[in-house]
Scaffold this active site. Structure first.
Site, PDB file in Angstrom:
ATOM      1  N   ILE A  71      48.314  97.357  67.167  1.00 33.48           N
ATOM      2  CA  ILE A  71      49.576  97.117  66.457  1.00 33.48           C
ATOM      3  C   ILE A  71      50.541  98.257  66.784  1.00 33.48           C
ATOM      4  CG2 ILE A  71      50.639  96.972  64.156  1.00 33.48           C
ATOM      5  CD1 ILE A  71      48.114  95.467  63.233  1.00 33.48           C
TER       6      ILE A  71
ATOM      7  N   LEU B 143      48.783  91.217  72.727  1.00 33.80           N
ATOM      8  CA  LEU B 143      47.554  90.984  73.495  1.00 33.80           C
ATOM      9  C   LEU B 143      47.835  90.466  74.900  1.00 33.80           C
ATOM     10  CD1 LEU B 143      45.434  89.433  70.589  1.00 33.80           C
ATOM     11  CD2 LEU B 143      45.227  91.732  71.556  1.00 33.80           C
TER      12      LEU B 143
ATOM     13  N   ILE C  24      48.245  76.108  67.308  1.00 32.56           N
ATOM     14  CA  ILE C  24      47.478  77.136  68.033  1.00 32.56           C
ATOM     15  C   ILE C  24      47.345  78.348  67.114  1.00 32.56           C
ATOM     16  CG2 ILE C  24      47.393  78.591  70.098  1.00 32.56           C
ATOM     17  CD1 ILE C  24      49.236  76.558  71.444  1.00 32.56           C
TER      18      ILE C  24
ATOM     19  N   LYS D 223      45.167 103.775  53.962  1.00 35.74           N
ATOM     20  CA  LYS D 223      44.134 104.206  54.915  1.00 35.74           C
ATOM     21  C   LYS D 223      44.374 105.665  55.282  1.00 35.74           C
ATOM     22  CE  LYS D 223      42.651 103.432  59.704  1.00 35.74           C
ATOM     23  NZ  LYS D 223      42.819 102.669  60.940  1.00 35.74           N
TER      24      LYS D 223
HETATM   25  C1  LIG Z   1      38.350  91.682  67.277  1.00 34.27           C
HETATM   26  C2  LIG Z   1      39.716  92.280  67.188  1.00 34.27           C
HETATM   27  C3  LIG Z   1      39.999  93.187  66.165  1.00 34.27           C
HETATM   28  C4  LIG Z   1      41.275  93.780  66.112  1.00 34.27           C
HETATM   29  N1  LIG Z   1      41.533  94.736  65.158  1.00 34.27           N
HETATM   30  C5  LIG Z   1      42.708  95.402  65.196  1.00 34.27           C
HETATM   31  C6  LIG Z   1      43.006  96.415  64.253  1.00 34.27           C
HETATM   32  O1  LIG Z   1      42.244  96.703  63.340  1.00 34.27           O
HETATM   33  N2  LIG Z   1      44.187  97.052  64.374  1.00 34.27           N
HETATM   34  C7  LIG Z   1      45.087  96.757  65.348  1.00 34.27           C
HETATM   35  O2  LIG Z   1      46.121  97.426  65.453  1.00 34.27           O
HETATM   36  N3  LIG Z   1      44.858  95.742  66.201  1.00 34.27           N
HETATM   37  C8  LIG Z   1      43.705  95.072  66.156  1.00 34.27           C
HETATM   38  N4  LIG Z   1      43.478  94.057  67.030  1.00 34.27           N
HETATM   39  C9  LIG Z   1      44.570  93.608  67.893  1.00 34.27           C
HETATM   40  C10 LIG Z   1      45.541  92.738  67.060  1.00 34.27           C
HETATM   41  O3  LIG Z   1      44.827  91.687  66.452  1.00 34.27           O
HETATM   42  C11 LIG Z   1      46.653  92.194  67.946  1.00 34.27           C
HETATM   43  O4  LIG Z   1      47.238  93.228  68.679  1.00 34.27           O
HETATM   44  C12 LIG Z   1      47.713  91.539  67.106  1.00 34.27           C
HETATM   45  O5  LIG Z   1      47.177  90.615  66.205  1.00 34.27           O
HETATM   46  C13 LIG Z   1      48.746  90.870  67.983  1.00 34.27           C
HETATM   47  O6  LIG Z   1      48.262  89.685  68.538  1.00 34.27           O
HETATM   48  P1  LIG Z   1      49.305  88.779  69.318  1.00 34.27           P
HETATM   49  O7  LIG Z   1      50.427  88.482  68.398  1.00 34.27           O
HETATM   50  O8  LIG Z   1      49.602  89.426  70.610  1.00 34.27           O
HETATM   51  O9  LIG Z   1      48.475  87.458  69.645  1.00 34.27           O
HETATM   52  P2  LIG Z   1      48.048  86.219  68.703  1.00 34.27           P
HETATM   53  O10 LIG Z   1      47.772  86.633  67.314  1.00 34.27           O
HETATM   54  O11 LIG Z   1      46.946  85.523  69.436  1.00 34.27           O
HETATM   55  O12 LIG Z   1      49.326  85.282  68.672  1.00 34.27           O
HETATM   56  C14 LIG Z   1      49.643  84.435  69.743  1.00 34.27           C
HETATM   57  C15 LIG Z   1      50.751  83.494  69.330  1.00 34.27           C
HETATM   58  O13 LIG Z   1      51.126  82.723  70.447  1.00 34.27           O
HETATM   59  C16 LIG Z   1      51.217  81.386  70.068  1.00 34.27           C
HETATM   60  N5  LIG Z   1      50.957  80.543  71.233  1.00 34.27           N
HETATM   61  C17 LIG Z   1      49.963  80.657  72.142  1.00 34.27           C
HETATM   62  N6  LIG Z   1      50.070  79.670  73.048  1.00 34.27           N
HETATM   63  C18 LIG Z   1      51.141  78.933  72.711  1.00 34.27           C
HETATM   64  C19 LIG Z   1      51.758  77.763  73.237  1.00 34.27           C
HETATM   65  N7  LIG Z   1      51.266  77.125  74.324  1.00 34.27           N
HETATM   66  N8  LIG Z   1      52.847  77.275  72.631  1.00 34.27           N
HETATM   67  C20 LIG Z   1      53.362  77.884  71.532  1.00 34.27           C
HETATM   68  N9  LIG Z   1      52.820  78.980  70.972  1.00 34.27           N
HETATM   69  C21 LIG Z   1      51.716  79.496  71.555  1.00 34.27           C
HETATM   70  C22 LIG Z   1      50.199  81.189  68.956  1.00 34.27           C
HETATM   71  O14 LIG Z   1      50.494  80.078  68.152  1.00 34.27           O
HETATM   72  C23 LIG Z   1      50.385  82.524  68.228  1.00 34.27           C
HETATM   73  O15 LIG Z   1      51.464  82.387  67.327  1.00 34.27           O
HETATM   74  C24 LIG Z   1      42.251  93.425  67.070  1.00 34.27           C
HETATM   75  C25 LIG Z   1      41.966  92.465  68.043  1.00 34.27           C
HETATM   76  C26 LIG Z   1      40.721  91.901  68.113  1.00 34.27           C
HETATM   77  C27 LIG Z   1      40.430  90.873  69.178  1.00 34.27           C
END
Ligand SMILES: Cc1cc2nc3c(=O)[nH]c(=O)nc-3n(C[C@H](O)[C@H](O)[C@H](O)COP(=O)(O)OP(=O)(O)OC[C@H]3O[C@@H](n4cnc5c(N)ncnc54)[C@H](O)[C@@H]3O)c2cc1C
Length: 497
Positions: free
Chosen positions: A342, A329, A43, A79
């Site tokens: 972040i 997220l 994923i 930055k």
């Molecule tokens: C278009 C866009 C631009 C962005 N730009 C910025 C920016 O410039 N600066 C900033 O601060 N933030 C930015 N963000 C936000 C930033 O990308 C996120 O806050 C950050 O990457 C954290 O994401 P996350 O770890 O919560 O989720 P994700 O990166 O989606 O990670 C989710 C994790 O859960 C795991 N997972 C999901 N389901 C399962 C399952 N069933 N079993 C096992 N594992 C699972 C996946 O493998 C993955 O490891 C942006 C977001 C978007 C959408």
């Protein structure tokens, strides 16, 4: 509440949120707890999120990360702010820099002197010309100086950052488990999370679970059924298309945010490539047209096919419920305009460690955590709405909607107070200081009707000299600096570039 001692902590998900959480929790509490992070190679992570804001420097200090090593590991660049292009009006640009302009008096901030001088007919430069970070960004200069340094943050490669933090976390005792979470098992009595079943059949038990599964929100949303406050009437963009390109010149020390007829486009320069994306509202642009638009409007050759990401702007109604805390997220998403996600991850982890429920989860901890998250995210929400709402753009249905939409009362009040008095006040949990609000308010075209009377205690001559000297001192600080790319070569060039 659940008075069970918290010994086993399970993080679900290994994106930026998962590994940042694992790093800080293992560094601070690793000796007292067992920490397991489950992630699935099958994923993918969201794969974006590459621009940060200055408090990340403190996060790295707490983790004892050396800056040079960090920068070279993540192909990072520095930055100094964000260049907002075409936001106020199609042909007008401004920079929201991380710096502070001029010198303030205890009763009145520097901008009162600037506004006062302008209104009294004294010649002044652009507001940003009194701020060294702003000038350095415009001239693409940068250095870290032992004294009187800049306020700065980083651009980083999100995938490399997670990999680096994984090493840090494992050093402090975190254990990674590969596997896809198939089921979240709840306790029949109190409804708390008992364990996670993996597709392989393995069951991972825990006392405290941290949901870092991204937009899926498998634990907090799907299993615990915590609702989501949808803010898309204020922040209507609900889609992004992202792609990497080759660099076309030297990386600049700022993020670019270019307003488009249906949203905006980002450009984030790293040492070896640039990250690009178009954030848009699907009511005004189809995904296919968005991909084409981005492909035709990026600088440099595309390194991959543009990829669509869907989201709903808003916030989880509770970020902590029972024995589950949502970070990243899964807890909500405003949108990337001011690079705040972040930072919100960093704040949530810090708050969790501060309120860590070692001897059992108590409702008072949950309530405090949720209230602080809420206050913080609402103030960031207002700040982001400001960029869309206060604009003179009238060239598309999207911008006409943003101009005409009603905004939260808290934001209306800030705008009115600034328009009438030039005053901005920072509240306790506000992330953005007065200087940030000010730069965006003036950048978007607001100008206060009045200024503080202390300015009029100065004669025209002394006010003019004060403004001239302030501008000179900012310029002198910047003139001494090397080019941003020269500093990177000397300080932290990635071995992989
Ligand atoms: C278009 C866009 C631009 C962005 N730009 C910025 C920016 O410039 N600066 C900033 O601060 N933030 C930015 N963000 C936000 C930033 O990308 C996120 O806050 C950050 O990457 C954290 O994401 P996350 O770890 O919560 O989720 P994700 O990166 O989606 O990670 C989710 C994790 O859960 C795991 N997972 C999901 N389901 C399962 C399952 N069933 N079993 C096992 N594992 C699972 C996946 O493998 C993955 O490891 C942006 C977001 C978007 C959408």
């Amino acid at each position: 509440m659940n008075k069970k001692r918290i010994k086993k902590v399970v993080i679900a998900g290994g994106g930026t949120a998962g590994w940042m959480t694992a790093a800080l929790v293992s560094k601070s509490l690793g000796a007292k707890i067992d920490l397991t992070l489950i992630e699935s190679d099958a994923i993918p992570t969201v794969g974006v999120g590459e621009a940060t804001i200055p408090p990340i420097i403190n996060f790295h200090k707490v983790l004892d990360l050396g800056e040079k090593e960090f920068m070279s590991r993540v192909n990072g660049t520095f930055k100094l702010g964000i260049s907002f292009e075409g936001w106020h009006d199609i042909d007008k640009d401004y920079v929201h820099s991380f710096g502070f302009a001029g010198k303030s008096n205890w009763a009145a901030e520097f901008h009162h002197f600037w506004v006062g001088a302008k209104k009294r007919g004294i010649e002044v430069s652009e507001y940003g010309d009194y701020c060294a970070e702003h000038l350095a960004a415009r001239k693409s200069k940068f250095a870290i100086m032992p004294k009187n340094s800049f306020n700065y943050a980083y651009h980083l490669d999100a995938g490399l950052y997670a990999k680096y933090l994984r090493e840090v976390s494992e050093k402090y005792g975190a254990v990674r488990k590969e596997g896809k979470i198939a089921k979240v098992n709840l306790d029949a009595d109190d409804g708390a999370i008992q364990s996670l079943s993996l597709e392989s059949g393995e069951v991972i038990e825990g006392d405290l679970f941290i949901d870092c599964t991204g937009f899926k929100a498998l634990l907090i949303g799907e299993a615990l059924q915590v609702g989501y406050d949808d803010w898309s009437h204020w922040l209507p963009c609900n889609s992004a298309v992202a792609a990497q390109t080759e660099l076309t010149g030297q990386p600049v020390p700022y993020t670019r945010s270019i307003a488009r007829p249906f949203g905006w486009q980002w450009r984030i320069p790293l040492q070896d490539r640039a990250g690009n994306g178009l954030v848009y509202c699907s009511d005004y642009l189809s995904d296919e047209d968005a991909k084409n638009y981005l492909s035709q409007n990026v600088e440099g050759k595309l390194r991959n096919e543009p990829r669509v990401i869907k989201f709903t702007t808003g916030s989880r109604q509770q970020h902590w419920k029972k024995n589950c805390v949502a970070i990243g997220l899964s807890s909500g998403f405003l949108e990337p305009l001011e690079s705040t996600s972040i930072h919100l991850i960093q704040r949530a982890i810090t708050r969790l460690v501060q309120l860590f429920p070692s001897d059992g989860v108590r409702q008072s901890q949950i309530d405090e955590f949720n209230q602080q998250c809420r206050d913080e995210v609402e103030s960031i929400r207002d700040f982001i709405i400001l960029h869309y709402h206060v604009t003179e753009r009238d060239d598309s249905d999207f911008w006409r909607y943003c101009r005409g939409m009603s905004v939260p009362d808290s934001l209306s009040h800030r705008i009115q107070l600034f328009n009438e008095t030039g005053k901005i006040f920072k509240k306790d949990l506000d992330l953005f200081a007065e200087e940030s609000w000010l730069q965006v308010m003036m950048g978007q075209g607001l100008m206060p009707e009045s200024y503080h009377p202390v300015v009029d205690t100065m004669s025209d001559e002394s006010l003019e000299k004060f403004m001239r000297d302030t501008n000179q001192s900012a310029k002198q600080k910047v003139d001494r600096l090397p080019e941003h790319h020269e500093f990177i070569d000397y300080y932290c060039k990635s071995k992989m570039v």
